[in-house]
Design a protein around this motif. Structure first.
Motif, PDB file in Angstrom:
ATOM      1  N   VAL A   7       5.232   5.563   1.821  1.00  0.00           N
ATOM      2  CA  VAL A   7       4.666   6.915   1.820  1.00  0.00           C
ATOM      3  C   VAL A   7       5.357   7.742   0.735  1.00  0.00           C
ATOM      4  O   VAL A   7       6.585   7.683   0.588  1.00  0.00           O
ATOM      5  CB  VAL A   7       4.861   7.600   3.190  1.00  0.00           C
ATOM      6  CG1 VAL A   7       4.405   9.062   3.125  1.00  0.00           C
ATOM      7  CG2 VAL A   7       4.094   6.860   4.272  1.00  0.00           C
ATOM      8  N   GLU A  13      -8.381   4.227  -0.580  1.00  0.00           N
ATOM      9  CA  GLU A  13      -8.838   5.090   0.512  1.00  0.00           C
ATOM     10  C   GLU A  13      -8.565   6.549   0.190  1.00  0.00           C
ATOM     11  O   GLU A  13      -7.523   6.886  -0.386  1.00  0.00           O
ATOM     12  CB  GLU A  13      -8.095   4.708   1.817  1.00  0.00           C
ATOM     13  CG  GLU A  13      -8.613   5.467   3.034  1.00  0.00           C
ATOM     14  CD  GLU A  13      -7.940   5.033   4.345  1.00  0.00           C
ATOM     15  OE1 GLU A  13      -7.136   4.082   4.339  1.00  0.00           O
ATOM     16  OE2 GLU A  13      -8.236   5.671   5.372  1.00  0.00           O
ATOM     17  N   HIS A  26      -6.068   2.220   6.431  1.00  0.00           N
ATOM     18  CA  HIS A  26      -5.344   1.058   5.885  1.00  0.00           C
ATOM     19  C   HIS A  26      -3.936   0.992   6.474  1.00  0.00           C
ATOM     20  O   HIS A  26      -3.311   2.040   6.663  1.00  0.00           O
ATOM     21  CB  HIS A  26      -5.192   1.198   4.364  1.00  0.00           C
ATOM     22  CG  HIS A  26      -6.345   0.670   3.604  1.00  0.00           C
ATOM     23  ND1 HIS A  26      -7.555   1.322   3.545  1.00  0.00           N
ATOM     24  CD2 HIS A  26      -6.481  -0.463   2.861  1.00  0.00           C
ATOM     25  CE1 HIS A  26      -8.390   0.618   2.797  1.00  0.00           C
ATOM     26  NE2 HIS A  26      -7.769  -0.469   2.378  1.00  0.00           N
ATOM     27  N   TRP A  76       0.734   5.479   0.434  1.00  0.00           N
ATOM     28  CA  TRP A  76      -0.013   6.691   0.801  1.00  0.00           C
ATOM     29  C   TRP A  76       0.637   7.879   0.105  1.00  0.00           C
ATOM     30  O   TRP A  76       1.793   8.197   0.362  1.00  0.00           O
ATOM     31  CB  TRP A  76       0.024   6.878   2.324  1.00  0.00           C
ATOM     32  CG  TRP A  76      -0.692   8.105   2.835  1.00  0.00           C
ATOM     33  CD1 TRP A  76      -1.607   8.868   2.188  1.00  0.00           C
ATOM     34  CD2 TRP A  76      -0.535   8.690   4.135  1.00  0.00           C
ATOM     35  NE1 TRP A  76      -2.038   9.894   2.988  1.00  0.00           N
ATOM     36  CE2 TRP A  76      -1.393   9.815   4.197  1.00  0.00           C
ATOM     37  CE3 TRP A  76       0.249   8.377   5.254  1.00  0.00           C
ATOM     38  CZ2 TRP A  76      -1.485  10.623   5.329  1.00  0.00           C
ATOM     39  CZ3 TRP A  76       0.151   9.181   6.382  1.00  0.00           C
ATOM     40  CH2 TRP A  76      -0.714  10.302   6.417  1.00  0.00           C
ATOM     41  N   GLN A  78      -5.826  10.421   9.296  1.00  0.00           N
ATOM     42  CA  GLN A  78      -4.755   9.487   8.946  1.00  0.00           C
ATOM     43  C   GLN A  78      -5.411   8.311   8.213  1.00  0.00           C
ATOM     44  O   GLN A  78      -6.586   8.020   8.431  1.00  0.00           O
ATOM     45  CB  GLN A  78      -4.071   8.960  10.215  1.00  0.00           C
ATOM     46  CG  GLN A  78      -3.357  10.031  11.040  1.00  0.00           C
ATOM     47  CD  GLN A  78      -2.112  10.555  10.345  1.00  0.00           C
ATOM     48  OE1 GLN A  78      -1.279   9.780   9.913  1.00  0.00           O
ATOM     49  NE2 GLN A  78      -2.017  11.873  10.213  1.00  0.00           N
ATOM     50  N   PRO A  79      -4.647   7.594   7.379  1.00  0.00           N
ATOM     51  CA  PRO A  79      -5.245   6.433   6.709  1.00  0.00           C
ATOM     52  C   PRO A  79      -5.672   5.359   7.712  1.00  0.00           C
ATOM     53  O   PRO A  79      -5.011   5.188   8.742  1.00  0.00           O
ATOM     54  CB  PRO A  79      -4.103   5.905   5.834  1.00  0.00           C
ATOM     55  CG  PRO A  79      -3.115   7.009   5.726  1.00  0.00           C
ATOM     56  CD  PRO A  79      -3.254   7.821   6.969  1.00  0.00           C
ATOM     57  N   SER A 118       0.843  -1.197   0.000  1.00  0.00           N
ATOM     58  CA  SER A 118       0.000   0.000   0.000  1.00  0.00           C
ATOM     59  C   SER A 118       0.881   1.250   0.000  1.00  0.00           C
ATOM     60  O   SER A 118       1.936   1.278   0.623  1.00  0.00           O
ATOM     61  CB  SER A 118      -0.920   0.000   1.219  1.00  0.00           C
ATOM     62  OG  SER A 118      -0.142   0.019   2.399  1.00  0.00           O
ATOM     63  N   LYS A 176       0.820  11.315   0.334  1.00  0.00           N
ATOM     64  CA  LYS A 176       0.476  12.032   1.563  1.00  0.00           C
ATOM     65  C   LYS A 176       0.515  13.560   1.404  1.00  0.00           C
ATOM     66  O   LYS A 176       1.433  14.085   0.769  1.00  0.00           O
ATOM     67  CB  LYS A 176       1.500  11.601   2.621  1.00  0.00           C
ATOM     68  CG  LYS A 176       1.330  12.189   3.994  1.00  0.00           C
ATOM     69  CD  LYS A 176       2.446  11.686   4.906  1.00  0.00           C
ATOM     70  CE  LYS A 176       2.363  12.347   6.268  1.00  0.00           C
ATOM     71  NZ  LYS A 176       3.495  11.934   7.124  1.00  0.00           N
ATOM     72  N   ILE A 185      -0.163   1.038   6.106  1.00  0.00           N
ATOM     73  CA  ILE A 185       0.599   1.695   5.038  1.00  0.00           C
ATOM     74  C   ILE A 185       2.005   1.112   4.960  1.00  0.00           C
ATOM     75  O   ILE A 185       2.719   1.044   5.958  1.00  0.00           O
ATOM     76  CB  ILE A 185       0.681   3.214   5.308  1.00  0.00           C
ATOM     77  CG1 ILE A 185      -0.713   3.836   5.338  1.00  0.00           C
ATOM     78  CG2 ILE A 185       1.554   3.902   4.251  1.00  0.00           C
ATOM     79  CD1 ILE A 185      -1.497   3.709   4.038  1.00  0.00           C
ATOM     80  N   VAL A 228      -8.067  10.120   2.178  1.00  0.00           N
ATOM     81  CA  VAL A 228      -7.766  10.567   3.540  1.00  0.00           C
ATOM     82  C   VAL A 228      -8.193  12.037   3.658  1.00  0.00           C
ATOM     83  O   VAL A 228      -7.630  12.909   2.996  1.00  0.00           O
ATOM     84  CB  VAL A 228      -6.259  10.398   3.847  1.00  0.00           C
ATOM     85  CG1 VAL A 228      -6.001  10.700   5.323  1.00  0.00           C
ATOM     86  CG2 VAL A 228      -5.781   8.995   3.482  1.00  0.00           C
ATOM     87  N   VAL A 255      -4.721   6.571  -0.667  1.00  0.00           N
ATOM     88  CA  VAL A 255      -3.980   5.310  -0.499  1.00  0.00           C
ATOM     89  C   VAL A 255      -4.246   4.450  -1.725  1.00  0.00           C
ATOM     90  O   VAL A 255      -5.393   4.299  -2.168  1.00  0.00           O
ATOM     91  CB  VAL A 255      -4.410   4.569   0.783  1.00  0.00           C
ATOM     92  CG1 VAL A 255      -3.600   3.275   0.936  1.00  0.00           C
ATOM     93  CG2 VAL A 255      -4.236   5.467   2.008  1.00  0.00           C
TER      94      VAL A 255
END
Ligand SMILES: [Zn+2]
Length: 463
Positions: free
Chosen positions: A64, A49, A59, A21, A56-57, A19, A23, A61, A51, A41
């Motif tokens: 990043v 997902e 899932h 993110w 915050q996620p 996964s 961010k 992670i 966010v 995500v």
């Protein structure tokens, strides 16, 4: 969790279940009303997902990507092009001409197109689009001289090697000069050949809802017979394909159609069974109010091509009226003999500027322009798994850095992309795989591709 800056090596790919993110983007345009201000995500080639701001996620992670200096958009989608025309950009004999004489000048040059030239043109155009943030393309190829019968096969091969999504349209022309048409006989085919090849391509390559899709696309309703238009519509129905053509680009076309067919272009289109939701039309400018209502009622798609319409002085597409009537409207750069670039991010700015000549400033915004090239275009190509940032959509994204002098002093990052004139994506991901990082194409040697393409252009046209 591993932290990785945007300057480090490429991250997850579509085969990975890791996964990722993306961010804290500087700004994000989702093409819907969902909140993804703290990023998205991605896993397994999909967005899993969103966010929201301050969140915050949920899932777990694995990786990043810090996007704090980058603006995140859904991968852009181009709904109309003629890739082969990248070989005749800014071509002297065609400069400063109206549509019909422009076509008549170029057709004899294009008749020399061969397989190597088309391969180079397709690759160059797709990479050029990719570098501008485009992740899904459509090409309208209608030239099949005797040395180039496998044009669409070549294009599919290139798209697969680049890992981009594409709707390739099997174009056609059957009415040459001998039958009162515009193109020379050497580039037209018989209707039996056209339909047999259309069936073959649909069987071989079309994936409903997939990466590679095939559509059927007579060059214009006036470059083939009514029988071929009807046969194309029937095959589209049978194989669940879309239909595409040019329509209502210029007033000359309306006059031509009235004198040769006794009907306006849209009436003709309806008479051959094409006024329906499988159809999308390039340009779609010169419609009456009543025709716009009929297009909307039938849920026809329209590809707005602002630069081309300005270069050829064709007119301005009534984007707002078409949308209000129920038509799907997307964006396209059009072929490179009438744009002459394939930069979809720049085309978004062109859409804003030309639409501002038609509508008051608050009736066509920078967000409306971004919508055309994302969700609008996805609707036109009926690629409903693409074109927006939402859970379950394909992980196609484009990230832009505001790190050039033209952005210095800007305040709203999304407006800055459009108004200051972004042209080059910082990073681009298709189906979870990075294709561009730090403004560099990761899939090959761009200089070598340009050298090969330039050589092909010199071979096709030498003054
Ligand atoms: Zn076109």
């Amino acid at each position: 969790m591993t932290q990785q800056s945007s300057m480090q090596k490429p991250l997850s790919d579509a085969t990975s279940q890791a996964s990722l993110w993306i961010k804290h983007p500087l700004a994000i345009y989702t093409a819907n009303d969902q909140d993804a201000r703290n990023g998205i995500v991605i896993q397994g080639g999909q967005i899993v997902e969103l966010v929201a701001q301050g969140q915050q996620p949920t899932h777990p992670i694995d990786q990043v990507f810090d996007a704090q200096n980058l603006v995140l958009l859904p991968g852009l989608i181009n709904t109309h092009h003629h890739f082969y025309q990248t070989l005749t950009r800014a071509c002297p004999p065609a400069l400063n001409k109206r549509l019909f004489p422009w076509l008549q000048t170029l057709y004899p040059i294009w008749a020399g197109l061969n397989e190597d030239m088309l391969r180079a043109a397709t690759e160059l155009a797709m990479v050029e689009l990719l570098l501008s943030g485009c992740t899904t393309v459509s090409d309208h190829h209608y030239l099949f001289p005797s040395q180039l019968h496998n044009a669409i096969d070549i294009q599919v091969e290139v798209a697969q090697s680049l890992g981009m999504s594409a709707t390739f349209t099997r174009g056609s022309m059957s009415l040459g000069v001998d039958d009162g048409g515009l193109p020379p006989q050497s580039v037209v085919q018989t209707e039996d050949e056209i339909m047999a090849d259309s069936e073959r391509l649909a069987s071989r390559y079309h994936q409903a809802g997939g990466d590679i899709q095939i559509a059927l696309a007579p060059c214009s309703p006036f470059s083939v017979t009514p029988e071929l238009m009807k046969a194309s519509a029937a095959l589209a129905q049978q194989r669940d394909l879309l239909l595409h053509t040019h329509l209502a680009e210029t007033e000359d076309e309306n006059a031509f159609c009235l004198s040769s067919l006794g009907k306006r272009p849209l009436d003709y289109l309806e008479s051959v069974g094409w006024l329906q939701s499988r159809t999308w039309l390039a340009h779609g400018i010169h419609f009456t109010s009543d025709e716009i209502q009929r297009l909307g009622h039938a849920q026809v798609g329209i590809c707005h091509c602002p630069s081309s319409n300005m270069v050829l002085a064709s007119g301005i597409c009534a984007v707002n009226e078409l949308k209000a009537a129920g038509a799907n409207v997307g964006l396209g750069v059009d072929g490179s003999a009438s744009n002459d670039h394939s930069n979809l991010m720049q085309e978004i700015r062109q859409a804003l500027l030309i639409q501002r000549l038609k509508y008051p400033a608050d009736e066509f915004t920078h967000l409306d322009a971004l919508h055309l090239a994302t969700k609008g275009s996805a609707n036109v190509l009926q690629r409903h798994h693409q074109g927006e940032i939402a859970v379950g959509k394909q992980a196609d994204i484009a990230l832009f850095a505001l790190d050039e002098p033209r952005f210095s002093g800007s305040h709203d990052p999304l407006a800055a992309l459009v108004l200051c004139g972004a042209s080059q994506a910082h990073s681009v991901m298709v189906k979870g795989q990075w294709k561009v990082r730090d403004k560099v194409w990761l899939g090959g040697d761009l200089s070598a591709l340009m050298a090969k393409h330039s050589q092909a252009a010199q071979t096709l046209y030498a003054p």
